[in-house]
Design a protein around this motif. Structure first.
Motif, short mmCIF file in Angstrom:
data_model
loop_
_atom_site.label_atom_id
_atom_site.label_comp_id
_atom_site.label_asym_id
_atom_site.label_seq_id
_atom_site.Cartn_x
_atom_site.Cartn_y
_atom_site.Cartn_z
N MET A 1 0.85 -1.19 0.00
CA MET A 1 0.00 0.00 0.00
C MET A 1 0.88 1.24 0.00
SD MET A 1 -3.02 1.09 2.67
CE MET A 1 -3.94 -0.39 2.23
N GLY A 2 0.46 2.29 -0.73
CA GLY A 2 1.26 3.50 -0.82
C GLY A 2 1.25 4.28 0.48
N LEU A 3 2.13 5.25 0.57
CA LEU A 3 2.21 6.08 1.76
C LEU A 3 1.00 6.99 1.87
CD1 LEU A 3 5.98 7.09 1.57
CD2 LEU A 3 4.94 5.32 2.99
N ILE A 4 0.37 7.33 0.74
CA ILE A 4 -0.84 8.14 0.74
C ILE A 4 -1.86 7.45 -0.16
CG2 ILE A 4 0.37 10.29 1.19
CD1 ILE A 4 0.31 10.92 -1.73
N GLY A 5 -3.10 7.91 -0.11
CA GLY A 5 -4.13 7.30 -0.92
C GLY A 5 -3.84 7.41 -2.40
N ASP A 6 -4.33 6.43 -3.18
CA ASP A 6 -4.02 6.43 -4.60
C ASP A 6 -4.58 7.64 -5.33
OD1 ASP A 6 -6.67 5.69 -4.51
OD2 ASP A 6 -6.38 3.72 -5.41
N ARG A 7 -5.75 8.12 -4.92
CA ARG A 7 -6.33 9.31 -5.54
C ARG A 7 -5.50 10.54 -5.24
NH1 ARG A 7 -10.33 13.26 -4.51
NH2 ARG A 7 -11.54 13.80 -6.39
N THR A 8 -5.08 10.68 -4.01
CA THR A 8 -4.24 11.81 -3.62
C THR A 8 -2.91 11.77 -4.36
OG1 THR A 8 -5.22 11.85 -1.41
CG2 THR A 8 -3.13 12.99 -1.68
N LEU A 9 -2.35 10.57 -4.48
CA LEU A 9 -1.08 10.42 -5.20
C LEU A 9 -1.24 10.78 -6.67
CD1 LEU A 9 1.89 9.54 -5.14
CD2 LEU A 9 1.13 7.18 -5.53
N ALA A 10 -2.35 10.38 -7.27
CA ALA A 10 -2.61 10.71 -8.67
C ALA A 10 -2.70 12.22 -8.86
CB ALA A 10 -3.89 10.03 -9.14
N ILE A 11 -3.38 12.91 -7.92
CA ILE A 11 -3.49 14.36 -7.99
C ILE A 11 -2.12 15.01 -7.81
CG2 ILE A 11 -4.45 16.40 -6.84
CD1 ILE A 11 -6.92 14.69 -6.16
N ALA A 12 -1.35 14.49 -6.86
CA ALA A 12 0.00 15.04 -6.61
C ALA A 12 0.88 14.89 -7.84
CB ALA A 12 0.62 14.32 -5.42
N THR A 13 0.69 13.80 -8.58
CA THR A 13 1.47 13.59 -9.80
C THR A 13 1.11 14.64 -10.85
OG1 THR A 13 1.58 11.22 -9.35
CG2 THR A 13 2.05 11.93 -11.60
N TRP A 14 -0.19 14.91 -11.00
CA TRP A 14 -0.64 15.97 -11.89
C TRP A 14 -0.02 17.31 -11.50
CZ3 TRP A 14 -2.69 16.68 -16.45
CH2 TRP A 14 -3.54 15.73 -17.02
N VAL A 15 -0.08 17.62 -10.22
CA VAL A 15 0.45 18.91 -9.73
C VAL A 15 1.94 19.03 -10.00
CG1 VAL A 15 0.89 20.29 -7.65
CG2 VAL A 15 -1.33 19.18 -7.96
N ALA A 16 2.68 17.95 -9.76
CA ALA A 16 4.13 17.96 -9.97
C ALA A 16 4.48 18.19 -11.44
CB ALA A 16 4.74 16.66 -9.47
N ILE A 17 3.78 17.49 -12.32
CA ILE A 17 4.06 17.61 -13.76
C ILE A 17 3.69 18.99 -14.28
CG2 ILE A 17 3.36 16.80 -16.04
CD1 ILE A 17 3.17 13.96 -14.78
N LEU A 18 2.49 19.46 -13.94
CA LEU A 18 2.06 20.78 -14.40
C LEU A 18 2.88 21.89 -13.74
CD1 LEU A 18 -1.83 20.36 -14.49
CD2 LEU A 18 -0.19 20.25 -16.39
N GLY A 19 3.29 21.67 -12.49
CA GLY A 19 4.13 22.65 -11.81
C GLY A 19 5.48 22.79 -12.48
N THR A 20 6.05 21.67 -12.88
CA THR A 20 7.34 21.71 -13.58
C THR A 20 7.22 22.43 -14.92
OG1 THR A 20 7.90 19.58 -12.59
CG2 THR A 20 9.25 20.30 -14.44
#
Length: 255
Positions: A1-20
């Motif tokens: 199991m991930g350190l955070i929920g899969d939905r939250t992780l998916a959103i964080a991935t979006w934020v990281a990519i768009l932020g970059t």
């Protein structure tokens, strides 16, 4: 199991990519300390011979399109719960954060600190690439298109960028070349860098990864077309990769 929920992780991935993407774009319109990456590459660092021709950097458009495509893929409910996708997401978030830091460090001309950031990006992407190894030959065309392809292209270009980054830091520091000319050192770096592509090609038959190196080789050769010590090995390595790619993907059934 991930350190955070899969939905939250998916959103964080979006934020990281768009932020970059946002940081990279804004750094060109509102240069940090008055310099863009291109300004430095063509100005104070213009003597770094391993740097490709300017047009080569349009590959970042391909990289970001691929990352956004991956972000869409991983955010779908049936994929975001997969352990493989979650592991890749952690790696990509790390790479994106390090890349945002790299832009600031490089444009502030803190070149050796930028090398540290670049190594973090490279390490994170190698980790993501390694996650893809399991079941490499049984993956669906969908995963190859939306996951493997974007990761391969991103890693390949960062591999090239790491060599250029280290060469830039050495050049800016005025370190001695140990009796070898800059052109000879560049030729050596071209060969060493292309060995990375050759390894990936032999082990995985990775077409996108290999094409990125060929793209970089041609751009280096074009920029330094008056220096045979540079353009000859760059083109020779390109031809070698094309030949290896053809042999790897279309092996002869018999002699």
């Amino acid at each position: 199991m991930g350190l955070i929920g899969d939905r939250t992780l998916a959103i964080a991935t979006w934020v990281a990519i768009l932020g970059t993407l946002a940081v990279n774009t804004l750094s060109n319109f509102f240069p940090i300390d008055g310099n863009t990456v291109a300004d430095l590459a063509n100005g104070p660092l213009g003597g770094v011979l391993i740097t490709p021709a300017n047009y080569a950097f349009i590959i970042w458009g391909v990289i970001y399109v691929g990352l956004i495509a991956y972000a869409w893929y991983q955010s779908r409910r049936k994929y975001r719960s997969q352990l493989l996708i979650q592991r890749i997401n952690y790696c990509l978030i790390t790479a994106c954060v390090a890349q945002m830091a790299w832009i600031y460090l490089f444009t502030l001309q803190l070149y050796w600190l930028s090398v540290v950031a670049m190594v973090i990006i490279l390490s994170a992407l190698i980790a993501a690439y390694s996650e893809l190894e399991e079941g490499q030959h049984q993956v669906s065309s969908r995963r190859k298109r939306w996951v493997n392809g974007p990761i391969s292209i991103y890693l390949a270009w960062i591999s090239v960028a790491t060599v250029v980054n280290v060469a830039s830091a050495l050049y800016a520091s005025g370190l001695p070349e140990l009796g070898l000319s800059g052109a000879v050192w560049t030729a050596i770096m071209i060969v060493v860098a292309n060995l990375i592509a050759a390894i990936a090609l032999v082990q995985r038959g990775d077409l996108p990864f290999t094409l990125v190196f060929i793209w970089a080789n041609v751009a280096i050769a074009q920029r330094h077309h008056t220096i045979p010590t540079i353009w000859v090995p760059a083109l020779v390595m390109s031809v070698a990769l094309v030949g290896l790619l053809a042999y790897r993907r279309y092996p002869k059934k018999s002699w």
